[in-house]
Design a protein around this motif. Structure first.
Motif, PDB file in Angstrom:
ATOM      1  N   THR A   1      26.581  32.910  30.937  1.00  0.00           N
ATOM      2  CA  THR A   1      27.035  32.889  29.543  1.00  0.00           C
ATOM      3  C   THR A   1      28.344  33.633  29.389  1.00  0.00           C
ATOM      4  O   THR A   1      29.280  33.147  28.719  1.00  0.00           O
ATOM      5  CB  THR A   1      25.973  33.512  28.617  1.00  0.00           C
ATOM      6  OG1 THR A   1      24.749  32.787  28.726  1.00  0.00           O
ATOM      7  CG2 THR A   1      26.438  33.492  27.170  1.00  0.00           C
ATOM      8  N   GLU A   2      28.430  34.821  29.989  1.00  0.00           N
ATOM      9  CA  GLU A   2      29.669  35.611  29.903  1.00  0.00           C
ATOM     10  C   GLU A   2      30.842  34.840  30.488  1.00  0.00           C
ATOM     11  O   GLU A   2      31.953  34.838  29.927  1.00  0.00           O
ATOM     12  CB  GLU A   2      29.490  36.948  30.616  1.00  0.00           C
ATOM     13  CG  GLU A   2      28.562  37.922  29.907  1.00  0.00           C
ATOM     14  CD  GLU A   2      29.049  38.291  28.516  1.00  0.00           C
ATOM     15  OE1 GLU A   2      30.277  38.438  28.320  1.00  0.00           O
ATOM     16  OE2 GLU A   2      28.200  38.405  27.609  1.00  0.00           O
ATOM     17  N   ALA A   3      30.613  34.190  31.629  1.00  0.00           N
ATOM     18  CA  ALA A   3      31.689  33.437  32.265  1.00  0.00           C
ATOM     19  C   ALA A   3      32.095  32.247  31.397  1.00  0.00           C
ATOM     20  O   ALA A   3      33.294  31.951  31.242  1.00  0.00           O
ATOM     21  CB  ALA A   3      31.250  32.962  33.647  1.00  0.00           C
ATOM     22  N   LEU A   4      31.113  31.553  30.814  1.00  0.00           N
ATOM     23  CA  LEU A   4      31.404  30.390  29.986  1.00  0.00           C
ATOM     24  C   LEU A   4      32.168  30.795  28.725  1.00  0.00           C
ATOM     25  O   LEU A   4      33.151  30.137  28.342  1.00  0.00           O
ATOM     26  CB  LEU A   4      30.108  29.672  29.622  1.00  0.00           C
ATOM     27  CG  LEU A   4      30.215  28.416  28.758  1.00  0.00           C
ATOM     28  CD1 LEU A   4      31.139  27.389  29.404  1.00  0.00           C
ATOM     29  CD2 LEU A   4      28.844  27.807  28.515  1.00  0.00           C
ATOM     30  N   CYS A   5      31.756  31.868  28.089  1.00  0.00           N
ATOM     31  CA  CYS A   5      32.438  32.322  26.872  1.00  0.00           C
ATOM     32  C   CYS A   5      33.821  32.885  27.190  1.00  0.00           C
ATOM     33  O   CYS A   5      34.704  32.900  26.323  1.00  0.00           O
ATOM     34  CB  CYS A   5      31.586  33.364  26.150  1.00  0.00           C
ATOM     35  SG  CYS A   5      30.063  32.683  25.420  1.00  0.00           S
TER      36      CYS A   5
ATOM     37  N   ALA B   1      36.811  32.591  37.887  1.00  0.00           N
ATOM     38  CA  ALA B   1      37.001  31.344  37.132  1.00  0.00           C
ATOM     39  C   ALA B   1      37.730  31.642  35.826  1.00  0.00           C
ATOM     40  O   ALA B   1      37.261  32.448  35.018  1.00  0.00           O
ATOM     41  CB  ALA B   1      35.656  30.679  36.858  1.00  0.00           C
ATOM     42  N   ASP B   2      38.888  30.996  35.625  1.00  0.00           N
ATOM     43  CA  ASP B   2      39.671  31.256  34.417  1.00  0.00           C
ATOM     44  C   ASP B   2      39.853  30.024  33.537  1.00  0.00           C
ATOM     45  O   ASP B   2      40.522  30.084  32.509  1.00  0.00           O
ATOM     46  CB  ASP B   2      41.033  31.849  34.785  1.00  0.00           C
ATOM     47  CG  ASP B   2      41.808  30.973  35.763  1.00  0.00           C
ATOM     48  OD1 ASP B   2      41.304  29.889  36.111  1.00  0.00           O
ATOM     49  OD2 ASP B   2      42.909  31.381  36.180  1.00  0.00           O
ATOM     50  N   THR B   3      39.262  28.902  33.935  1.00  0.00           N
ATOM     51  CA  THR B   3      39.261  27.697  33.117  1.00  0.00           C
ATOM     52  C   THR B   3      37.870  27.084  33.192  1.00  0.00           C
ATOM     53  O   THR B   3      37.076  27.416  34.092  1.00  0.00           O
ATOM     54  CB  THR B   3      40.285  26.654  33.603  1.00  0.00           C
ATOM     55  OG1 THR B   3      39.883  26.167  34.895  1.00  0.00           O
ATOM     56  CG2 THR B   3      41.686  27.252  33.669  1.00  0.00           C
TER      57      THR B   3
ATOM     58  N   ILE C   1      26.063  35.300  42.392  1.00  0.00           N
ATOM     59  CA  ILE C   1      26.491  34.571  41.198  1.00  0.00           C
ATOM     60  C   ILE C   1      27.648  35.292  40.517  1.00  0.00           C
ATOM     61  O   ILE C   1      28.655  34.678  40.128  1.00  0.00           O
ATOM     62  CB  ILE C   1      25.312  34.403  40.221  1.00  0.00           C
ATOM     63  CG1 ILE C   1      24.252  33.478  40.829  1.00  0.00           C
ATOM     64  CG2 ILE C   1      25.785  33.849  38.875  1.00  0.00           C
ATOM     65  CD1 ILE C   1      22.941  33.483  40.089  1.00  0.00           C
ATOM     66  N   GLU C   2      27.530  36.604  40.375  1.00  0.00           N
ATOM     67  CA  GLU C   2      28.603  37.385  39.741  1.00  0.00           C
ATOM     68  C   GLU C   2      29.911  37.226  40.502  1.00  0.00           C
ATOM     69  O   GLU C   2      30.975  37.005  39.898  1.00  0.00           O
ATOM     70  CB  GLU C   2      28.194  38.853  39.672  1.00  0.00           C
ATOM     71  CG  GLU C   2      27.068  39.131  38.685  1.00  0.00           C
ATOM     72  CD  GLU C   2      26.545  40.544  38.774  1.00  0.00           C
ATOM     73  OE1 GLU C   2      25.975  41.028  37.779  1.00  0.00           O
ATOM     74  OE2 GLU C   2      26.709  41.179  39.836  1.00  0.00           O
ATOM     75  N   ASP C   3      29.844  37.332  41.819  1.00  0.00           N
ATOM     76  CA  ASP C   3      31.051  37.189  42.632  1.00  0.00           C
ATOM     77  C   ASP C   3      31.616  35.775  42.548  1.00  0.00           C
ATOM     78  O   ASP C   3      32.831  35.583  42.473  1.00  0.00           O
ATOM     79  CB  ASP C   3      30.747  37.531  44.096  1.00  0.00           C
ATOM     80  CG  ASP C   3      30.435  39.009  44.305  1.00  0.00           C
ATOM     81  OD1 ASP C   3      30.758  39.812  43.402  1.00  0.00           O
ATOM     82  OD2 ASP C   3      29.861  39.349  45.351  1.00  0.00           O
TER      83      ASP C   3
END
Length: 218
Positions: free
Chosen positions: A155-159, A99-101, A92-94
């Motif tokens: 959550t970190e990726a979404l924020c 993802a930047d948008t 999941i982390e990888d």
């Protein structure tokens, strides 16, 4: 993210809780052999039919040596659950790292769902361990903890891609998305292949809609 299934065949002891942690390389290899033999038995017969004596015999160790690290069969199943959980978290982390948008994040998470469902269909041991997690309280607690960790990653990726989103709301939703994903996979595998695929598709649609809702809310 690649749609290829990750290799989860190598057991990493640093992610596993043992009664006694081996220090020497030879001892670590012996414990890994025990777990790999347990994987072989579960793949062939299922965890319910697995016995401690059979694992010890296949691993070429005494039953006493096996008990030094695993007090009972449930401890072996928990160790394997921790192993697969750590491997999936890394996946999941990888998968979300680049993802930047918001659109890229949704695409990446959708691909992860497909990969995870592919693992369930391809790996009988993962299916067995996941089913056991739904039936055993200790393993259910482990599953909840893993859902929290993977939810934190989401959550970190979404924020990151939607910095103005409600972080507390995002954390709650991401935890729920991850935990429902585990339940969906368990349900989908118990159904026929066509219905199972439809269930996973419906889950993915709901999860991605929720991520987009949170990411665009102000």
């Amino acid at each position: 993210m690649s749609k290829e299934l990750p290799d989860m065949s190598h057991v990493a002891l640093e992610h596993i809780s043992l009664r006694r942690m081996p220090n020497q390389e030879r001892s670590r290899a012996r414990v890994e052999q025990m777990l790999n033999c347990a994987i072989s038995v579960i793949a062939e017969k299922g965890s319910e039919a697995m016995t401690m004596s059979e694992v010890a015999r296949l691993a070429g160790v005494s039953i006493g040596s096996l008990y030094q690290y695993f007090p009972d069969k449930s401890a072996i199943i928990r160790a394997l659950a921790e192993h697969y959980g750590a491997e999936c978290l890394g996946c999941i982390e990888d998968g979300l790292a680049d993802a930047d948008t918001l659109d890229a994040l949704c695409d990446a998470f959708g691909a992860l769902i497909d990969v995870y469902f592919g693992l369930f269909r391809a790996e009988p041991v993962i299916r067995d361990i996941n089913s056991a997690m739904g039936a055993d309280k200790t393993l259910r607690d482990l599953e909840i903890a893993e859902s929290r960790r993977s939810g934190e990653v989401l959550t970190e990726a979404l924020c990151r891609v939607a910095p103005d989103c409600d972080r507390q709301g995002a954390a709650t939703a991401c935890f729920l998305i991850m935990h429902l994903g585990e339940s969906t996979m368990r349900l989908a595998i118990s159904m026929g292949p066509d219905e199972g695929a439809r269930l996973v598709h419906a889950y993915k649609h709901m999860a991605l809609n929720e991520l987009r809702r949170i990411g665009t809310a102000h």
